[in-house]
Design a protein around this motif. Structure first.
Motif, PDB file in Angstrom:
ATOM      1  N   PHE A   1      -7.466  -4.792  -5.931  1.00  0.00           N
ATOM      2  CA  PHE A   1      -8.059  -4.138  -4.772  1.00  0.00           C
ATOM      3  C   PHE A   1      -8.694  -2.804  -5.153  1.00  0.00           C
ATOM      4  CE2 PHE A   1      -6.809  -6.474  -0.971  1.00  0.00           C
ATOM      5  CZ  PHE A   1      -5.777  -7.271  -1.415  1.00  0.00           C
ATOM      6  N   GLY A   2      -9.512  -2.309  -4.243  1.00  0.00           N
ATOM      7  CA  GLY A   2     -10.061  -0.963  -4.366  1.00  0.00           C
ATOM      8  C   GLY A   2      -9.120   0.048  -3.742  1.00  0.00           C
ATOM      9  N   GLY A   3      -9.446   1.315  -3.922  1.00  0.00           N
ATOM     10  CA  GLY A   3      -8.617   2.381  -3.400  1.00  0.00           C
ATOM     11  C   GLY A   3      -8.770   2.618  -1.916  1.00  0.00           C
ATOM     12  N   GLY A   4      -9.748   1.969  -1.295  1.00  0.00           N
ATOM     13  CA  GLY A   4      -9.949   2.113   0.144  1.00  0.00           C
ATOM     14  C   GLY A   4     -10.913   3.236   0.483  1.00  0.00           C
TER      15      GLY A   4
ATOM     16  N   HIS B   1      -9.339  -2.228   8.209  1.00  0.00           N
ATOM     17  CA  HIS B   1      -7.958  -1.922   8.548  1.00  0.00           C
ATOM     18  C   HIS B   1      -7.886  -0.749   9.504  1.00  0.00           C
ATOM     19  CE1 HIS B   1      -3.656  -0.896   6.988  1.00  0.00           C
ATOM     20  NE2 HIS B   1      -3.650  -1.436   8.184  1.00  0.00           N
TER      21      HIS B   1
ATOM     22  N   GLN C   1       0.839  -1.186   0.000  1.00  0.00           N
ATOM     23  CA  GLN C   1       0.000   0.000   0.000  1.00  0.00           C
ATOM     24  C   GLN C   1       0.878   1.241   0.000  1.00  0.00           C
ATOM     25  OE1 GLN C   1      -2.780   0.487   3.297  1.00  0.00           O
ATOM     26  NE2 GLN C   1      -4.149   1.647   1.953  1.00  0.00           N
TER      27      GLN C   1
ATOM     28  N   TYR D   1     -12.049  -5.928   3.562  1.00  0.00           N
ATOM     29  CA  TYR D   1     -11.075  -5.916   4.640  1.00  0.00           C
ATOM     30  C   TYR D   1     -11.237  -4.644   5.465  1.00  0.00           C
ATOM     31  CZ  TYR D   1      -9.234  -9.590   1.770  1.00  0.00           C
ATOM     32  OH  TYR D   1      -9.132 -10.743   1.044  1.00  0.00           O
TER      33      TYR D   1
ATOM     34  N   LYS E   1      -2.573   5.717  -0.929  1.00  0.00           N
ATOM     35  CA  LYS E   1      -3.208   4.972  -2.020  1.00  0.00           C
ATOM     36  C   LYS E   1      -3.791   3.659  -1.519  1.00  0.00           C
ATOM     37  CE  LYS E   1      -0.315   6.903  -5.683  1.00  0.00           C
ATOM     38  NZ  LYS E   1       0.540   6.594  -6.875  1.00  0.00           N
ATOM     39  N   GLY E   2      -4.437   2.939  -2.435  1.00  0.00           N
ATOM     40  CA  GLY E   2      -5.050   1.682  -2.080  1.00  0.00           C
ATOM     41  C   GLY E   2      -4.069   0.520  -2.085  1.00  0.00           C
ATOM     42  N   LEU E   3      -4.576  -0.627  -1.670  1.00  0.00           N
ATOM     43  CA  LEU E   3      -3.770  -1.838  -1.645  1.00  0.00           C
ATOM     44  C   LEU E   3      -3.509  -2.340  -3.063  1.00  0.00           C
ATOM     45  CD1 LEU E   3      -5.767  -3.595   1.218  1.00  0.00           C
ATOM     46  CD2 LEU E   3      -3.395  -2.797   1.389  1.00  0.00           C
ATOM     47  N   GLU E   4      -2.377  -2.997  -3.241  1.00  0.00           N
ATOM     48  CA  GLU E   4      -2.018  -3.577  -4.535  1.00  0.00           C
ATOM     49  C   GLU E   4      -1.515  -4.996  -4.309  1.00  0.00           C
ATOM     50  OE1 GLU E   4       0.643  -2.543  -8.492  1.00  0.00           O
ATOM     51  OE2 GLU E   4       1.391  -1.912  -6.540  1.00  0.00           O
ATOM     52  N   TRP E   5      -2.141  -5.964  -4.970  1.00  0.00           N
ATOM     53  CA  TRP E   5      -1.683  -7.341  -4.886  1.00  0.00           C
ATOM     54  C   TRP E   5      -0.383  -7.482  -5.662  1.00  0.00           C
ATOM     55  CZ3 TRP E   5      -1.516 -11.071  -8.964  1.00  0.00           C
ATOM     56  CH2 TRP E   5      -1.151 -12.357  -8.529  1.00  0.00           C
TER      57      TRP E   5
END
Lengths: 121, 110
Positions: B101-104, B40, A39, B38, A43-47
């Motif tokens: 994933f999404g940006g949260g 967090h 992350q 998720y 910004k958002g999470l990235e696999w």
């Protein structure tokens, strides 16, 4: 209680290699799929990718050319190596278990707390 | 692979319900019933609260529920509590053993 713990340098210079290790406690690593996720700040999470205990891997296409994920079953650890890093690789890096719930679904059911890696000279 | 779209922030008062949307494409959310959510809290490990779009892992409160329509998945939290204040991220299987994933979304409990 199953725990995952990331470890590695918090600062890496541009163009060098980022290396992290995830130590898994209280469950054999030789049973599940294991993944890295990151992350970037704000910004958002990235696999990033995953590895199976057999050594088979799958990587995010955007990182594939620079990425290696490996596993050390005797030590119950798996590792990440990302080459030629730039400031864009600055992020909190998480390791996670990719768990098969059935019905075809794999989800990240256990995570480490994450470790911040900053790419800077 | 483009990130899934979530609102940057949502808010609600204790006891209210809120819904967070997660919009993808026909290549991810629209093609698979494999959306997860998720929670967090900063400085802590993210926690899986919804998998397969609607299922809750053992130990997760019934106040969390998930749904999907077309290319959009949603997370609803009912009976908001102060402890629900956190970041929420969606994730979808995107085919070929990859995930996006999404940006949260930052949830603020007023």
């Amino acid at each position: 209680q199953v725990q995952l713990q990331e470890s590695g340098p918090g600062l890496v210079k541009p163009s060098e290699t980022l290396s992290l290790t995830c130590t898994v406690s209280d469950v054999s690593i030789s049973t599940y799929y294991w993944s890295w996720i990151r992350q970037p700040p704000g910004k958002g999470l990235e696999w990033i990718g995953y590895i199976f205990y057999s050594g088979s891997t799958k990587y995010n296409p955007s990182l594939k050319s620079r990425l290696t994920i490996s596993i050390d079953t005797p030590k119950n650890q798996f590792s990440l190596r990302l080459n030629s890093v730039t400031a864009a690789d600055t992020a909190v890096y998480y390791c996670a278990r990719l768990y098969y719930f059935g019905s075809g679904s794999h989800d990240f059911d256990l995570w480490g707390q994450g470790t911040l890696v900053t790419v800077s000279s | 692979q483009s990130a899934l779209t979530q609102p940057a922030s949502v808010s609600g008062s204790p006891g209210q319900s809120i819904t967070i949307s997660c919009t993808g494409t026909s290549s991810d959310v629209g093609s698979y019933n494999f959306v997860s959510w998720y929670q967090h809290h900063p400085g802590k490990a993210p926690q899986l609260i919804i998998y397969e779009g609607t299922e809750r892992p053992s130990g997760v409160s019934h106040r969390f529920s998930g749904s999907k329509s077309g290319n959009t998945a949603s997370l609803t939290i009912s009976g908001l509590q102060a402890e629900d204040e956190a970041d929420y991220s969606c994730c979808s299987y995107a085919g070929s053993s990859t995930w996006v994933f999404g940006g949260g979304t930052r949830l603020t409990v007023l």
